[in-house]
Enzyme design. Structure first.
Site, short mmCIF file in Angstrom:
data_model
loop_
_atom_site.label_atom_id
_atom_site.label_comp_id
_atom_site.label_asym_id
_atom_site.label_seq_id
_atom_site.Cartn_x
_atom_site.Cartn_y
_atom_site.Cartn_z
N TYR A 110 8.00 -3.17 0.21
CA TYR A 110 6.52 -2.81 0.23
C TYR A 110 6.04 -2.24 -1.19
O TYR A 110 6.80 -1.56 -1.88
CB TYR A 110 6.27 -1.80 1.30
CG TYR A 110 4.67 -1.47 1.39
CD1 TYR A 110 3.93 -2.43 2.11
CD2 TYR A 110 4.34 -0.37 0.79
CE1 TYR A 110 2.61 -2.12 2.23
CE2 TYR A 110 3.06 -0.02 0.82
CZ TYR A 110 1.90 -0.92 1.68
OH TYR A 110 0.73 -0.62 1.83
N TRP A 112 2.46 -2.06 -4.18
CA TRP A 112 1.26 -2.76 -4.79
C TRP A 112 1.62 -3.46 -6.22
O TRP A 112 0.63 -4.31 -6.56
CB TRP A 112 0.30 -1.37 -5.07
CG TRP A 112 -0.80 -1.26 -4.05
CD1 TRP A 112 -0.34 -1.13 -2.58
CD2 TRP A 112 -2.01 -1.52 -4.26
NE1 TRP A 112 -1.39 -0.91 -2.06
CE2 TRP A 112 -2.62 -1.38 -2.76
CE3 TRP A 112 -3.04 -1.71 -5.09
CZ2 TRP A 112 -3.98 -1.10 -2.64
CZ3 TRP A 112 -4.20 -1.80 -4.82
CH2 TRP A 112 -4.84 -1.56 -3.57
#
Ligand code: MGD
Ligand code: MGD
Ligand code: MO
Length: 765
Positions: A110, A112
């Protein structure tokens, strides 16, 4: 692009950059009317003190080989040559895939990462792991873990309560009153995944307010209520307030019974709960006031105003990133339903205005260029925030959305593009969890705490060092992202590293399809243009013209949008994809799961950690761990804008004047924030712009663990937060809230060492 400046992009906007000495000069893109100050962080991407210059292996792993180890996060590193790193990593992947199969590899990865559609780190890694036979994946996000699971039960899978919301111009034109639970934080709207070419949201809001829009901002921080009436609520009690508002609407017959009957199911169950017929407790304004500490008279007055105005009820995402986080968006939509205004222009319900820059933005609404990730045959998954539970309790059962599942037994954790020591809760527990596996592999440009807990550290490039395409779904531009400088040190692109591994492991053809990175960028563009041109009824330039141009504008969606307008206009022709086809204020499906922590309709469930609980006797302050003003998450924490918001190099904790005075704390003091999970140091910022009893410490200071104690010297709130899911339904992240105590730090405070490399040792002879 002008002179020697090249265009590039980030999650917080486009920019132009050119090499200067060993670094870069960055300036806003001229097409952006309101560039984000976060651009000032970008030059730090080339700061050699925070970059990983060479491949490295944890000394203990090199000496002892793979296996569980408490030394992760403590050991020094050995720098190695690329060919040695590839050999070690390929050998370990081969071993784990052979001995355990793909269910022994966690590729949830996970995070960005950076803007740029081809070099998107998660896509690259997942594509590679799929070529290897698959991996255990993660589902949902830290952002909206609870919403993503509850809302499909309430409004159906086809309604997107984030990307399908009413556009700002409609709000500006039609709305009289916005009641914003969580406020409308300006700091958050400069950001959107993939970027925003032109920043307009903050201006649109300011103009709407100047034009007469009334905003009532419910929240603990005044800065999240710009231009609004501030209702400083007790944190975590919004659902009680919403129920008190609903009770008043019922009690004074201000609710829209016809709307409830035509467009909803379950108003009878909800009403029985509100009146107390169901459980003997009326959820009156007085009842609510005892919990949220907003006077009952104010609650009733607000309910009356909401009923007579064109009202939008909106809930920030932060409210669902907490214990029982499912309830706030569900209760929010129930409140809007009682007002009967859902589906009318500018009224009804919203979720995430002030959370993300793309909410309410009228973008092009077309898919962006995307690298195909291939097929993953492994069925095992976890809700993303259950990662420590999985690593600590392999084989144990857990519940999720009506199913009972088992945690897989993971041998190898492979991360690219995220920082769990930023995003996860209870970091010392995370450290213990990572100690349980054989091998941790991390691709990172920077010496983040996650890199410093890895066995195999793979130094990768940043967007400044490679070419790509910038794009975001809600945006209206495609941006050529040009390489500005050569890769720093020995850093390579994620793609280059994975291609080389793929070659050694015999899956090169599947992974690379014979293309260089630049050929892939061209292919993604060309394929996208071929699919998009007919959709928008307009020719698109060929790749060479796109690449030599500045940015490619795309037409906006044909019309401004109003959330659930079609459903309201024609509920039979446009039913919701719920079992009833309507808004489910009571869900038989959820009720059937039998979860006490998420029953069949929105309810008040007292959290374990809030100011109203017995725990507050020991830990009397409610910590809000929200998004940082000066950066995106933990990214570029060494950057100028991020550092500007710190106090003597430590993260700033905001506290109320009286709470500070009671503890002998003055502005600028070093303070210790602690509970029974850990402690961190921070610099005190003292103000009356925060509710009493609340302290606020943003996320994202790089974890700076001190030897032999559970202390972060830099101010990372996730040493304090509790690692527990929102409920058995969604198992979402609950990092926003935790109870703490704060004291002045006495004596010499340890210096912050997080923004630098780990210790190195020479390779064993
Ligand atoms: N207590 C608390 N915790 C929270 C939250 C909260 O409200 N409270 N919010 C949560 C939310 S909403 C989120 S979204 C998460 C965010 O958590 P993350 O997305 O994990 O945080 P980032 O700091 O963005 O991490 C991205 C990492 O990718 C690296 N990176 C950048 N570009 C590249 C690349 O090209 N390749 C590779 N391999 N790596 C790259 C960056 O250096 C950085 O370390 O945090 C969550 N955590
Ligand atoms: N500058 C910047 N912008 C960002 C990000 C970033 O890292 N930096 N991250 C982006 C990401 S990934 C996401 S998911 C979004 C997150 O968007 P959100 O989750 O909405 O943002 P937060 O800043 O965590 O929280 C918003 C505000 O909610 C309020 N709040 C907290 N608890 C309560 C409560 O119990 N009741 C009420 N009424 N209010 C409460 C606080 O005032 C807090 O500042 O932000 C995005 N925008
Ligand atoms: Mo997020």
């Amino acid at each position: 692009m002008t002179a020697d400046f090249a265009t590039s992009s980030s999650h917080w906007g486009m920019f132009e950059a050119r090499p200067v000495g060993d670094g870069v000069q960055v300036r806003p893109h001229p097409a952006d009317p309101a560039p984000s100050p976060l651009l000032d962080n970008i030059a730090s991407a080339l700061d050699p003190t925070v970059r990983i210059a060479r491949p490295a292996v944890r000394a203990g792993w090199l000496a002892d080989g793979p296996g569980p180890s408490e030394r992760r996060g403590l050991d020094p590193y050995v720098e190695v040559e690329w060919d040695e790193l590839i050999t070690l990593l390929a050998g370990e992947l081969r071993r784990v895939y052979t001995e355990r199969g793909p269910s022994g590899v966690y590729g949830g990865t996970y995070g960005w990462a950076s803007a740029g559609r081809f070099h998107h780190a998660q896509s690259q890694l997942k594509r590679f792991l799929n070529c290897m036979g698959g991996f255990v994946r993660s589902i949902n996000s830290y952002s909206t873990g609870a919403t993503t699971v509850i809302m499909p039960h309430v409004v159906g899978r086809n309604v997107d309560v984030m990307a399908g919301l009413t556009d700002w111009p409609v709000i500006a034109k039609h709305t009289e009153l916005v009641v914003a639970f969580g406020g409308i934080p300006r700091k958050n709207v400069a950001v959107s995944p993939g970027g925003i070419a032109r920043h307009t949201t903050a201006d649109q809001l300011a103009q709407a307010i100047a034009g007469g829009l009334d905003v009532v901002a419910v929240g603990p921080l005044r800065e999240d209520a710009p231009g609004a009436t501030w209702l400083p609520i007790r944190p975590a009690s919004d659902v009680a307030l919403m129920l008190g508002l609903m009770h008043t609407l019922l009690d004074e017959d201000l609710h829209d019974q016809a709307f409830l009957e035509r467009f909803c199911v379950g108003s009878a169950q909800l009403t029985a709960y509100l009146t107390g017929q169901a459980d003997g407790v009326a959820k009156s304004a007085e009842w609510a006031a005892q919990r949220c500490e907003i006077p009952a008279a104010d609650i009733r007055a607000l309910a009356r105003r909401m009923a007579r105005s064109r009202t939008l009820v909106t809930v920030t995402w932060s409210l669902q990133r907490a214990e029982h986080g499912e309830q706030a968006p569900w209760a929010g939509i129930a409140l809007a339903a009682m007002l009967g205004q859902i589906g009318l222009p500018g009224r009804g319900f919203g979720h995430g205005y002030g959370s993300m820059g793309d909410v309410g933005t009228r973008g092009a609404g077309i898919p962006v260029p995307t690298l195909a990730q291939g097929m993953n045959p492994v069925s095992e998954f976890i809700p993303v925030a259950r990662v420590s539970d999985m690593l600590l309790h392999p084989g144990d059962e857990f519940e999720y959305n009506g199913a009972t599942l088992r945690y897989p037994d993971i041998g190898l954790v492979y991360w690219a593009g995220g920082n769990p020591f930023h995003h996860h809760q209870d970091l010392y527990r995370l450290r213990s969890a990572l100690a349980n596996v054989d091998t941790v592999v991390v691709h990172e440009p920077f010496w983040t705490a996650m890199a410093k807990h890895a066995d195999i550290v793979v130094p990768v490039t940043t967007p400044l060092e490679r070419s790509d395409i910038g794009a975001a779904r809600a945006d209206r531009h495609l941006v050529p992202m040009h390489r500005v400088v050569e890769p720093l040190g020995q850093a390579r692109d994620d793609y280059a590293v994975l291609s080389e591994l793929a070659a050694v492991l015999g899956v090169e053809k599947e992974f690379t399809e014979g293309r260089t990175a630049q050929e892939w960028v061209e292919r993604l563009y060309t394929q996208w243009a071929a699919a998009t041109a007919p959709r928008i009824g307009q020719d698109l330039p060929d790749f060479a013209s796109f690449w030599s141009g500045e940015l490619l504008p795309l037409p906006a969606r044909p019309q401004n949008r109003t959330f659930l307008q079609e459903f309201r206009t024609d509920p039979e022709g446009h039913p919701l994809a719920t079992p009833s086809g309507r808004i489910e204020l009571f869900s038989q499906v959820i009720a059937g799961f039998g979860y006490a922590d998420c029953p069949g309709h929105p309810v008040w469930l007292e959290p374990e950690e809030w100011l109203g609980s017995p725990l507050a006797a020991t830990w009397p302050l409610h910590l809000i761990a929200n998004q940082p003003r000066g950066r995106l998450h933990s990214q570029l924490d060494a950057g100028a804008e991020s550092q500007r918001h710190k106090i003597a190099g430590r993260e700033a904790v905001t506290m109320h004047t009286v709470d500070a005075a009671e503890r002998g704390i003055a502005e600028g003091d070093v303070v210790r924030i602690f509970n029974d999970r850990g402690a961190c140091l921070a610099g005190a910022r003292v103000t009356d712009g925060i509710r009493r009893g609340v302290v606020q410490l943003p996320t994202g200071a790089w974890f700076d663990p001190q030897p032999d104690q559970r202390l972060c010297a830099h101010g990372n709130p996730n040493v304090l937060t509790r690692d527990r899911g929102t409920s058995r339904l969604a198992q979402g992240c609950t990092g926003q809230h935790t109870l703490v105590q704060v004291a002045r730090h006495e004596g010499e405070a340890p210096p912050v060492g997080a923004l630098g490399p780990p210790p190195f040792v020479s390779p064993p002879a």
